[in-house]
Design a protein around this motif. Structure first.
Motif, PDB file in Angstrom:
ATOM      1  N   GLY A   1     -10.302 -31.796 -30.002  1.00 38.14           N
ATOM      2  CA  GLY A   1      -8.843 -31.806 -30.102  1.00 38.14           C
ATOM      3  C   GLY A   1      -8.157 -31.075 -28.959  1.00 38.14           C
ATOM      4  O   GLY A   1      -6.991 -30.738 -29.044  1.00 38.14           O
ATOM      5  N   LYS A   2      -8.894 -30.782 -27.883  1.00 44.48           N
ATOM      6  CA  LYS A   2      -8.253 -30.116 -26.746  1.00 44.48           C
ATOM      7  C   LYS A   2      -8.835 -30.628 -25.434  1.00 44.48           C
ATOM      8  O   LYS A   2      -9.878 -31.270 -25.418  1.00 44.48           O
ATOM      9  N   GLN A   3      -8.142 -30.305 -24.359  1.00 43.75           N
ATOM     10  CA  GLN A   3      -8.551 -30.775 -23.036  1.00 43.75           C
ATOM     11  C   GLN A   3      -9.816 -30.035 -22.586  1.00 43.75           C
ATOM     12  O   GLN A   3      -9.854 -28.810 -22.577  1.00 43.75           O
ATOM     13  N   ILE A   4     -10.850 -30.785 -22.250  1.00 45.20           N
ATOM     14  CA  ILE A   4     -12.103 -30.195 -21.774  1.00 45.20           C
ATOM     15  C   ILE A   4     -12.460 -30.858 -20.442  1.00 45.20           C
ATOM     16  O   ILE A   4     -12.227 -32.048 -20.255  1.00 45.20           O
ATOM     17  N   GLU A   5     -13.022 -30.067 -19.532  1.00 42.49           N
ATOM     18  CA  GLU A   5     -13.344 -30.585 -18.200  1.00 42.49           C
ATOM     19  C   GLU A   5     -14.305 -31.769 -18.249  1.00 42.49           C
ATOM     20  O   GLU A   5     -14.148 -32.748 -17.555  1.00 42.49           O
ATOM     21  N   SER A   6     -15.350 -31.668 -19.093  1.00 42.92           N
ATOM     22  CA  SER A   6     -16.329 -32.750 -19.144  1.00 42.92           C
ATOM     23  C   SER A   6     -16.843 -32.914 -20.562  1.00 42.92           C
ATOM     24  O   SER A   6     -16.792 -31.986 -21.369  1.00 42.92           O
ATOM     25  N   ARG A   7     -17.347 -34.115 -20.857  1.00 44.07           N
ATOM     26  CA  ARG A   7     -17.910 -34.391 -22.174  1.00 44.07           C
ATOM     27  C   ARG A   7     -19.136 -33.508 -22.420  1.00 44.07           C
ATOM     28  O   ARG A   7     -19.368 -33.056 -23.529  1.00 44.07           O
ATOM     29  N   GLN A   8     -19.900 -33.253 -21.371  1.00 38.16           N
ATOM     30  CA  GLN A   8     -21.089 -32.409 -21.504  1.00 38.16           C
ATOM     31  C   GLN A   8     -20.703 -31.003 -21.956  1.00 38.16           C
ATOM     32  O   GLN A   8     -21.343 -30.421 -22.829  1.00 38.16           O
ATOM     33  N   GLN A   9     -19.626 -30.477 -21.362  1.00 40.04           N
ATOM     34  CA  GLN A   9     -19.156 -29.142 -21.727  1.00 40.04           C
ATOM     35  C   GLN A   9     -18.685 -29.124 -23.188  1.00 40.04           C
ATOM     36  O   GLN A   9     -18.926 -28.165 -23.926  1.00 40.04           O
ATOM     37  N   GLU A  10     -18.037 -30.219 -23.618  1.00 43.14           N
ATOM     38  CA  GLU A  10     -17.530 -30.303 -24.982  1.00 43.14           C
ATOM     39  C   GLU A  10     -18.678 -30.313 -25.998  1.00 43.14           C
ATOM     40  O   GLU A  10     -18.649 -29.594 -26.994  1.00 43.14           O
ATOM     41  N   VAL A  11     -19.717 -31.127 -25.723  1.00 47.19           N
ATOM     42  CA  VAL A  11     -20.863 -31.191 -26.627  1.00 47.19           C
ATOM     43  C   VAL A  11     -21.589 -29.850 -26.658  1.00 47.19           C
ATOM     44  O   VAL A  11     -22.061 -29.410 -27.708  1.00 47.19           O
ATOM     45  N   SER A  12     -21.659 -29.173 -25.509  1.00 49.35           N
ATOM     46  CA  SER A  12     -22.267 -27.839 -25.449  1.00 49.35           C
ATOM     47  C   SER A  12     -21.517 -26.868 -26.357  1.00 49.35           C
ATOM     48  O   SER A  12     -22.115 -26.049 -27.053  1.00 49.35           O
ATOM     49  N   GLU A  13     -20.188 -26.996 -26.345  1.00 51.70           N
ATOM     50  CA  GLU A  13     -19.348 -26.138 -27.180  1.00 51.70           C
ATOM     51  C   GLU A  13     -19.622 -26.398 -28.664  1.00 51.70           C
ATOM     52  O   GLU A  13     -19.735 -25.472 -29.466  1.00 51.70           O
ATOM     53  N   PHE A  14     -19.724 -27.688 -29.043  1.00 52.15           N
ATOM     54  CA  PHE A  14     -20.029 -28.037 -30.436  1.00 52.15           C
ATOM     55  C   PHE A  14     -21.364 -27.432 -30.854  1.00 52.15           C
ATOM     56  O   PHE A  14     -21.501 -26.853 -31.933  1.00 52.15           O
TER      57      PHE A  14
ATOM     58  N   ARG B   1     -29.047 -36.351 -25.481  1.00 54.27           N
ATOM     59  CA  ARG B   1     -27.955 -36.920 -24.695  1.00 54.27           C
ATOM     60  C   ARG B   1     -26.816 -35.935 -24.456  1.00 54.27           C
ATOM     61  O   ARG B   1     -26.414 -35.205 -25.347  1.00 54.27           O
ATOM     62  N   GLU B   2     -26.325 -35.927 -23.245  1.00 51.09           N
ATOM     63  CA  GLU B   2     -25.090 -35.260 -22.820  1.00 51.09           C
ATOM     64  C   GLU B   2     -25.143 -33.744 -22.707  1.00 51.09           C
ATOM     65  O   GLU B   2     -24.238 -33.145 -22.171  1.00 51.09           O
ATOM     66  N   SER B   3     -26.198 -33.114 -23.234  1.00 52.71           N
ATOM     67  CA  SER B   3     -26.185 -31.669 -23.105  1.00 52.71           C
ATOM     68  C   SER B   3     -27.543 -31.024 -23.300  1.00 52.71           C
ATOM     69  O   SER B   3     -28.174 -31.215 -24.341  1.00 52.71           O
ATOM     70  N   GLY B   4     -27.956 -30.233 -22.318  1.00 57.08           N
ATOM     71  CA  GLY B   4     -29.190 -29.465 -22.460  1.00 57.08           C
ATOM     72  C   GLY B   4     -29.006 -28.299 -23.410  1.00 57.08           C
ATOM     73  O   GLY B   4     -29.976 -27.715 -23.892  1.00 57.08           O
ATOM     74  N   SER B   5     -27.743 -27.941 -23.693  1.00 59.45           N
ATOM     75  CA  SER B   5     -27.505 -26.787 -24.561  1.00 59.45           C
ATOM     76  C   SER B   5     -27.884 -27.099 -26.017  1.00 59.45           C
ATOM     77  O   SER B   5     -28.132 -26.189 -26.793  1.00 59.45           O
ATOM     78  N   ILE B   6     -27.924 -28.399 -26.400  1.00 56.10           N
ATOM     79  CA  ILE B   6     -28.376 -28.741 -27.754  1.00 56.10           C
ATOM     80  C   ILE B   6     -29.818 -28.272 -27.903  1.00 56.10           C
ATOM     81  O   ILE B   6     -30.184 -27.615 -28.881  1.00 56.10           O
ATOM     82  N   GLU B   7     -30.628 -28.583 -26.894  1.00 54.46           N
ATOM     83  CA  GLU B   7     -32.031 -28.169 -26.881  1.00 54.46           C
ATOM     84  C   GLU B   7     -32.132 -26.643 -26.915  1.00 54.46           C
ATOM     85  O   GLU B   7     -32.980 -26.079 -27.602  1.00 54.46           O
ATOM     86  N   GLN B   8     -31.248 -25.983 -26.220  1.00 51.42           N
ATOM     87  CA  GLN B   8     -31.272 -24.524 -26.131  1.00 51.42           C
ATOM     88  C   GLN B   8     -30.848 -23.873 -27.448  1.00 51.42           C
ATOM     89  O   GLN B   8     -31.475 -22.916 -27.907  1.00 51.42           O
ATOM     90  N   ASP B   9     -29.794 -24.383 -28.074  1.00 51.67           N
ATOM     91  CA  ASP B   9     -29.245 -23.757 -29.291  1.00 51.67           C
ATOM     92  C   ASP B   9     -30.074 -24.052 -30.536  1.00 51.67           C
ATOM     93  O   ASP B   9     -30.090 -23.258 -31.472  1.00 51.67           O
ATOM     94  N   ALA B  10     -30.730 -25.213 -30.557  1.00 51.38           N
ATOM     95  CA  ALA B  10     -31.449 -25.632 -31.773  1.00 51.38           C
ATOM     96  C   ALA B  10     -32.659 -24.744 -32.045  1.00 51.38           C
ATOM     97  O   ALA B  10     -33.351 -24.309 -31.133  1.00 51.38           O
TER      98      ALA B  10
END
Length: 465
Positions: free
Chosen positions: A346-359, A398-407
């Motif tokens: 619901g807000k402006q994000i620089e990239s989709r990858q950054q947004e998925v990382s945030e989620f 897909r779209e973010s290495g941070s999913i792998e990192q956070d999981a």
């Protein structure tokens, strides 16, 4: 215009005066109740046992009362008497006796109560006053957040404010650092409780081998179930939700960003009743016998603790708020989100990858805050289709290495017969590509696509070459 400006300036000044008056007041506390609690504890070890279950040192407003309470609890935890003389000796050894008022003050505490029988009554008064102080402190922090935030940070401020109120409502005490001895003691106590069978395993997945390796989905963990489209990741996520809620009575919520509530309900009905999904869409296939089965299933569902939310454009803030509410009202035990890439910030994000990382990061923090496992379904990129064996890997997320990192745990769903009908038809590999607290493994399950579910292979099954 000038009049309006003068009016708003006057209102601000009035608000500032009101705020100053509010924060200049003494926080809620009751010295007499605090003295009566400590007096009762010094008179009776039974009172110590009861009171220690109701209040913590931080509940006392007066620092000297906190020190005395800690000394009493220390003696009690070592199975030693905790009368006036022994508590005075302990405080003297610690070098704090004079700071709390000396032996005379300890005697005055005992003299302040005629009997130890009312200690729990006074303990409740002390605890209630502490809660009110927490409300004031949280309100102050929230007000400061509001004043210092930029416009773009509004959603973050709302989330932090909700978190403050949730922690207070759940009776949590904000904890910072702790000495290693305390932490190790807590860990050893937990191991002892698990051995005695006093602590249940994590949330069951419904699959024999997966539960054996993971000991169930653990509170505070983020579990990712990933796969290519139509591979069955949603089916596996719903299988976890069914096992927890319908078969073990654990409150579960499924946020379905892809399927509607009715589609999801049909899948659950099919999986639970063995009536093929396709049959439910053809009137002639729903026979009287099947209607009886459906009615029996419906009656079994009465009060089943499974909640489904298919709100469109679900934002991260909504998910967090709904989970917190369910934790407080229904003791939430499992969250399933289908799926990560469909969430919106619901807000402006620089990239989709950054947004998925945030989620991804936010869902891990939500799992820790609510102390529940959060299962997030995720898409894989086309990497598996480029390989000869088509097997997915952790790097395909897909779209973010941070999913792998956070999981904490990552399950990759792979069905060989999706690519080649002759390759192990009806079988699926659930590849545990990451397991933060244990070994990785590959689990072989049967895929019952017609009934929208996975199930265990027979015990004596051995995978063919």
């Amino acid at each position: 215009m000038a009049e309006s400006s003068h009016s708003s300036s006057f209102t601000r000044e009035q608000d500032d005066r009101n705020n100053a008056a509010l924060f200049d007041r003494v926080p809620p506390h009751d010295d007499n109740a605090e003295m009566a609690v400590l007096g009762g504890m010094l008179m009776s070890k039974d009172a110590i046992g009861e009171v220690s279950q109701m209040i913590s040192p931080a509940d006392f407003y007066q620092p000297n009362h906190q020190t005395i309470y800690n000394a009493i609890i220390d003696l009690f935890s070592k199975s030693e008497p905790a009368d006036v003389v022994l508590v005075a000796n302990k405080l003297n050894d610690d070098g704090t006796l004079e700071k709390v008022g000396g032996s005379d003050y300890l005697h005055s505490l005992v003299a302040s109560v005629p009997t130890a029988a009312n200690a729990t009554y006074y303990a409740k008064i002390v605890h209630d006053a502490a809660i009110l102080r927490q409300v004031i402190a949280a309100g102050t922090r929230i007000a400061q957040l509001g004043f210092s935030a930029e416009g773009s940070q509004a959603e973050d401020v709302v989330n932090l404010a909700q978190s403050e109120v949730y922690e207070m409502g759940a009776g949590k005490v904000r904890q910072d650092y702790a000495p290693i001895s305390e932490v190790v003691n807590d860990a050893l106590t937990q191991i002892d409780e698990i051995q005695k069978g006093n602590i249940q395993k994590g949330v069951p997945t419904g699959f024999r081998d997966i539960d054996d390796v993971t000991q169930g989905l653990q509170p505070g963990q983020m579990i990712v179930v990933a796969g290519r489209p139509a591979m069955g990741k949603s089916t596996l996520g719903i299988d976890f939700a069914r096992a927890a809620s319908l078969h073990h009575g654990l409150t579960t919520i499924v946020f379905s960003l892809e399927m509607s509530k009715v589609e999801l309900a049909q899948r659950i009905i099919s999986a639970e009743t063995d009536i093929p999904l396709a049959a439910m869409r053809r009137p002639e296939d729903v026979t009287i016998e099947r209607w009886n089965t459906l009615n029996q299933f419906y009656s079994r569902l009465n009060n089943a603790p499974l909640f489904i939310d298919d709100s469109p454009n679900m934002s991260l803030m909504e998910i967090r708020a709904k989970c917190r509410r369910l934790k407080q009202t229904n003791d939430l035990k499992l969250v399933v989100i289908d799926y990560l890439q469909l969430m919106s910030s619901g807000k402006q994000i620089e990239s989709r990858q950054q947004e998925v990382s945030e989620f991804s990061r936010a869902l891990k923090l939500l799992a820790k805050e609510l102390e529940v496992p959060v299962v997030a379904l995720s898409q894989l990129n086309r990497g598996p289709e480029m390989r000869n064996d088509k097997k997915p890997q952790l790097s395909d997320l897909r779209e973010s290495g941070s999913i792998e990192q956070d999981a904490d745990v990552v399950f990759l769903v792979h069905r060989p017969d999706f690519y080649d009908k002759e390759d192990r038809p009806g079988e699926a590999d659930i590849i545990m590509a990451k397991h933060r607290n244990g070994p990785t493994d590959t689990f072989h399950l049967a895929f019952r696509g017609a009934n929208s579910r996975f199930q265990d292979m027979p015990q004596d099954f051995s995978q063919g070459v």
